[in-house]
Scaffold this motif. Structure first.
Motif, PDB file in Angstrom:
ATOM      1  N   SER A  95       0.847  -1.187   0.000  1.00 50.73           N
ATOM      2  CA  SER A  95       0.000   0.000   0.000  1.00 50.73           C
ATOM      3  C   SER A  95       0.884   1.240   0.000  1.00 50.73           C
ATOM      4  O   SER A  95       2.086   1.182   0.284  1.00 50.73           O
ATOM      5  CB  SER A  95      -0.918   0.012   1.222  1.00 50.73           C
ATOM      6  OG  SER A  95      -0.164   0.246   2.403  1.00 50.73           O
ATOM      7  N   LEU A  96       0.279   2.377  -0.300  1.00 51.00           N
ATOM      8  CA  LEU A  96       1.014   3.638  -0.243  1.00 51.00           C
ATOM      9  C   LEU A  96       1.514   3.886   1.178  1.00 51.00           C
ATOM     10  O   LEU A  96       2.618   4.395   1.372  1.00 51.00           O
ATOM     11  CB  LEU A  96       0.109   4.779  -0.708  1.00 51.00           C
ATOM     12  CG  LEU A  96       0.711   6.190  -0.679  1.00 51.00           C
ATOM     13  CD1 LEU A  96       1.963   6.275  -1.539  1.00 51.00           C
ATOM     14  CD2 LEU A  96      -0.322   7.223  -1.123  1.00 51.00           C
ATOM     15  N   LEU A  97       0.723   3.479   2.175  1.00 53.15           N
ATOM     16  CA  LEU A  97       1.169   3.631   3.563  1.00 53.15           C
ATOM     17  C   LEU A  97       2.395   2.769   3.838  1.00 53.15           C
ATOM     18  O   LEU A  97       3.327   3.214   4.522  1.00 53.15           O
ATOM     19  CB  LEU A  97       0.034   3.259   4.519  1.00 53.15           C
ATOM     20  CG  LEU A  97       0.348   3.399   6.010  1.00 53.15           C
ATOM     21  CD1 LEU A  97       0.671   4.839   6.365  1.00 53.15           C
ATOM     22  CD2 LEU A  97      -0.822   2.892   6.850  1.00 53.15           C
ATOM     23  N   PHE A 113       2.505   9.836  -4.046  1.00 54.23           N
ATOM     24  CA  PHE A 113       1.339  10.622  -3.605  1.00 54.23           C
ATOM     25  C   PHE A 113       0.780  11.438  -4.761  1.00 54.23           C
ATOM     26  O   PHE A 113      -0.440  11.565  -4.922  1.00 54.23           O
ATOM     27  CB  PHE A 113       1.718  11.524  -2.430  1.00 54.23           C
ATOM     28  CG  PHE A 113       1.547  10.870  -1.083  1.00 54.23           C
ATOM     29  CD1 PHE A 113       0.343  10.945  -0.400  1.00 54.23           C
ATOM     30  CD2 PHE A 113       2.601  10.163  -0.502  1.00 54.23           C
ATOM     31  CE1 PHE A 113       0.179  10.339   0.837  1.00 54.23           C
ATOM     32  CE2 PHE A 113       2.451   9.552   0.743  1.00 54.23           C
ATOM     33  CZ  PHE A 113       1.236   9.635   1.415  1.00 54.23           C
ATOM     34  N   SER A 116      -1.156   9.167  -6.924  1.00 56.99           N
ATOM     35  CA  SER A 116      -2.415   8.807  -6.270  1.00 56.99           C
ATOM     36  C   SER A 116      -3.458   9.901  -6.440  1.00 56.99           C
ATOM     37  O   SER A 116      -4.649   9.619  -6.645  1.00 56.99           O
ATOM     38  CB  SER A 116      -2.177   8.547  -4.778  1.00 56.99           C
ATOM     39  OG  SER A 116      -1.271   7.482  -4.589  1.00 56.99           O
ATOM     40  N   GLN A 196      -7.589   7.048   1.623  1.00 53.76           N
ATOM     41  CA  GLN A 196      -6.401   7.246   2.444  1.00 53.76           C
ATOM     42  C   GLN A 196      -5.345   6.237   2.029  1.00 53.76           C
ATOM     43  O   GLN A 196      -5.624   5.311   1.270  1.00 53.76           O
ATOM     44  CB  GLN A 196      -6.753   7.125   3.931  1.00 53.76           C
ATOM     45  CG  GLN A 196      -7.759   6.050   4.244  1.00 53.76           C
ATOM     46  CD  GLN A 196      -7.185   4.905   5.056  1.00 53.76           C
ATOM     47  OE1 GLN A 196      -5.977   4.712   5.074  1.00 53.76           O
ATOM     48  NE2 GLN A 196      -8.030   4.154   5.700  1.00 53.76           N
ATOM     49  N   SER A 197      -4.113   6.450   2.497  1.00 52.10           N
ATOM     50  CA  SER A 197      -2.970   5.711   1.953  1.00 52.10           C
ATOM     51  C   SER A 197      -3.058   4.203   2.183  1.00 52.10           C
ATOM     52  O   SER A 197      -2.445   3.427   1.449  1.00 52.10           O
ATOM     53  CB  SER A 197      -1.663   6.249   2.544  1.00 52.10           C
ATOM     54  OG  SER A 197      -1.647   6.113   3.952  1.00 52.10           O
ATOM     55  N   THR A 207      -0.756   2.980  -9.335  1.00 53.64           N
ATOM     56  CA  THR A 207      -1.574   3.059  -8.123  1.00 53.64           C
ATOM     57  C   THR A 207      -2.992   2.587  -8.435  1.00 53.64           C
ATOM     58  O   THR A 207      -3.548   2.876  -9.494  1.00 53.64           O
ATOM     59  CB  THR A 207      -1.626   4.491  -7.574  1.00 53.64           C
ATOM     60  OG1 THR A 207      -2.071   5.383  -8.602  1.00 53.64           O
ATOM     61  CG2 THR A 207      -0.258   4.923  -7.078  1.00 53.64           C
ATOM     62  N   LEU A 227      -6.895  12.058   2.301  1.00 57.13           N
ATOM     63  CA  LEU A 227      -5.547  11.550   2.033  1.00 57.13           C
ATOM     64  C   LEU A 227      -4.473  12.425   2.675  1.00 57.13           C
ATOM     65  O   LEU A 227      -3.586  11.927   3.369  1.00 57.13           O
ATOM     66  CB  LEU A 227      -5.307  11.463   0.524  1.00 57.13           C
ATOM     67  CG  LEU A 227      -3.915  10.973   0.116  1.00 57.13           C
ATOM     68  CD1 LEU A 227      -3.692   9.528   0.557  1.00 57.13           C
ATOM     69  CD2 LEU A 227      -3.696  11.105  -1.391  1.00 57.13           C
ATOM     70  N   ALA A 233      -0.253   9.010   8.292  1.00 55.72           N
ATOM     71  CA  ALA A 233       0.708   9.445   7.266  1.00 55.72           C
ATOM     72  C   ALA A 233       1.549  10.620   7.765  1.00 55.72           C
ATOM     73  O   ALA A 233       2.739  10.719   7.456  1.00 55.72           O
ATOM     74  CB  ALA A 233      -0.026   9.823   5.990  1.00 55.72           C
TER      75      ALA A 233
END
Length: 487
Positions: A95-97, A113, A116, A196-197, A207, A227, A233
């Motif tokens: 995941s982006l997180l 980001f 995204s 959200q991330s 993404t 986000l 984050a």
């Protein structure tokens, strides 16, 4: 009745015409859905189990709409007859997180980001075309009623738990004014509701968005606020500003006319506030009412986020009673209520966790303190009485899946952690050196082993404590199938 694993296996065989090699449950998320990775000879898939049939139907329909427009969401391949299980494309585990927590605030992560937000603008505006809003789970539009619902969610599940004195009518008047102001936004398109991330996955350099079943029509600002102001984050002010500008540039390319940025940013700040309060309501419900440790641990981050927002943001409308309460909530006394102590190298406390068999007796405390907690696991359904699990232990995935899916183990452990957390925090405060926690069952092989392992994980993750873990009856574990033992 077939187990969830058996139902997934049947659906996989029907769709792929192949027998899965393995079906492994994935770590739990914040929702009531349960995810599994299905291993096939030449590919993997994700199976989702959820007894909320309408939610499943909504997700499948929304996904099909986005896929038809060639927008980046996972493909849904099949759903069972009961509409409780569906198979979808496996986007991996990144995941982006995950990327942010692994690599930090680097130019590479900033670029993810940006990508995204480019994806978000396309999903919102292009996805809005002929969107099936009739399938929305709740309201079709995030309007005044939905905003009021979020504000009341915050009030009942978080604000009221603080027991701060306030003028209820004045607060309701502020809620009314804020919700009216925010409904007067010009640009209303598809709104994810939880962008959200954690819900953005990176797969093959692209993404993808997941968990959009709660979507509806609404203001563009809400999702970008979700986000950029996600507490976990913890983006810097510079990143937030630069990324917001990037998003507005992307939106300008998709709209018939460019944004009025002064108006857009003013209402964006209002939606940031709404999102921050909605998150506190969710953390309050999941943490303070359902007693889930992950959400309790997130409350300080959410309050710090709100504190940062209150420092220099203008919402564009006067809400005196709400503003007063928000200042009180972000003062030190309230922030301290939710502080979770973390052990460091100087923390003397060592926690000893044992699994044991009642046949062999409760482990002795050799420190001279006279013992500690003893929890009896024999009220949980015993996997050891089932031939498929008899020669396994609580360390093995099939037994763990059985305990998590077919018993009340998770409910039991959440209650246990509520009790021991009180002692842990007090022992840390007072400089105590030792605490013993014992979990017992009939053979000391399945239930007690699982409970001991999960509790050790809980204490390490939540408090960063040093934990000594022992399975005291390991030498007597059954390693080959035998006749079923009596409890």
């Amino acid at each position: 009745m077939a187990t969830i694993i058996e139902q997934i296996s049947q659906l996989v065989q029907q769709h792929f015409q192949q027998q899965p090699h393995r079906i492994a449950q994935l770590p739990p998320s914040g929702s009531n859905r349960t995810y599994y990775r299905v291993y096939l000879p030449n590919q993997t898939a994700i199976a989702t189990y959820n007894n909320h049939v309408r939610e499943n139907e909504t997700f499948v329909r929304f996904s099909a709409h986005f896929k038809q427009l060639q927008l980046p969401v996972p493909a849904v391949w099949a759903m069972n007859r009961e509409h409780t299980i569906y198979l979808q494309e496996d986007l991996g585990d990144t995941s982006l997180l995950n990327v942010l927590e692994t690599k930090g605030y680097t130019p590479e992560v900033f670029a993810w980001f940006q990508q995204s937000l480019t994806m978000l603008a396309r999903l919102q505006i292009m996805g809005h075309r002929q969107f099936p809003y009739d399938a929305c789970l709740t309201a079709k539009e995030f309007g005044k009623q939905a905003i009021m619902s979020d504000l009341l969610y915050f009030k009942y599940y978080f604000l009221d738990t603080l027991q701060l004195p306030y003028d209820k009518q004045a607060l309701m008047d502020d809620f009314e004014a804020l919700s009216t102001y925010l409904t007067k936004t010009e640009h209303r398109y598809f709104l994810f509701r939880d962008f959200q991330s954690r819900n953005i996955f990176i797969h093959n350099g692209t993404t993808f968005a997941i968990d959009f079943q709660g979507g509806m029509k609404g203001a563009l600002q809400y999702d970008v606020a979700s986000l950029l102001w996600q507490a976990r984050a913890n983006l810097s002010e510079q990143w937030k500003q630069d990324l917001l500008n990037h998003y507005m540039n992307e939106v300008d390319q998709l709209l018939p006319h460019p944004l009025n940025r002064t108006v857009f940013v003013g209402q964006y700040n209002g939606y940031v506030l709404i999102r921050l309060l909605q998150v506190l309501g969710a953390y309050g419900f999941r943490g303070l009412f359902e007693r889930k440790a992950h959400f309790l641990a997130s409350i300080p981050l959410a309050l710090q986020n709100l504190q940062a927002f209150m420092h220099d943001r203008q919402v564009g409308i006067i809400t005196p009673e709400l503003d007063r309460l928000l200042r009180l909530m972000t003062d030190a006394p309230i922030m301290q209520r939710f502080h979770i102590p973390k052990a460091d190298d100087n923390t003397p406390l060592r926690v000893e966790i044992n699994s044991f068999s009642y046949r062999e007796g409760i482990p002795a405390d050799t420190t001279g303190n006279g013992g500690g907690f003893v929890f009896d696991m024999r009220g949980i359904l015993n996997p050891g009485r089932i031939n498929a699990y008899k020669h396994l232990s609580g360390l093995d995935k099939p037994v763990q899946d059985f305990l998590e899916q077919e018993t009340q183990m998770n409910v039991f452990l959440n209650s246990v952690w509520d009790v021991i957390d009180i002692t842990i925090q007090e022992y840390m405060r007072r400089g105590f050196e030792h605490l013993q926690i014992n979990f017992g069952c009939t053979g000391g092989q399945h239930r007690s082993v699982y409970a001991a392992e999960q509790t050790a994980r809980h204490l390490r993750n939540k408090y960063n404590l040093k934990v000594q873990l022992a399975h005291t009856n390991r030498s007597n574990w059954v390693t080959l199938p035998v006749t079923e033992e009596k409890k």
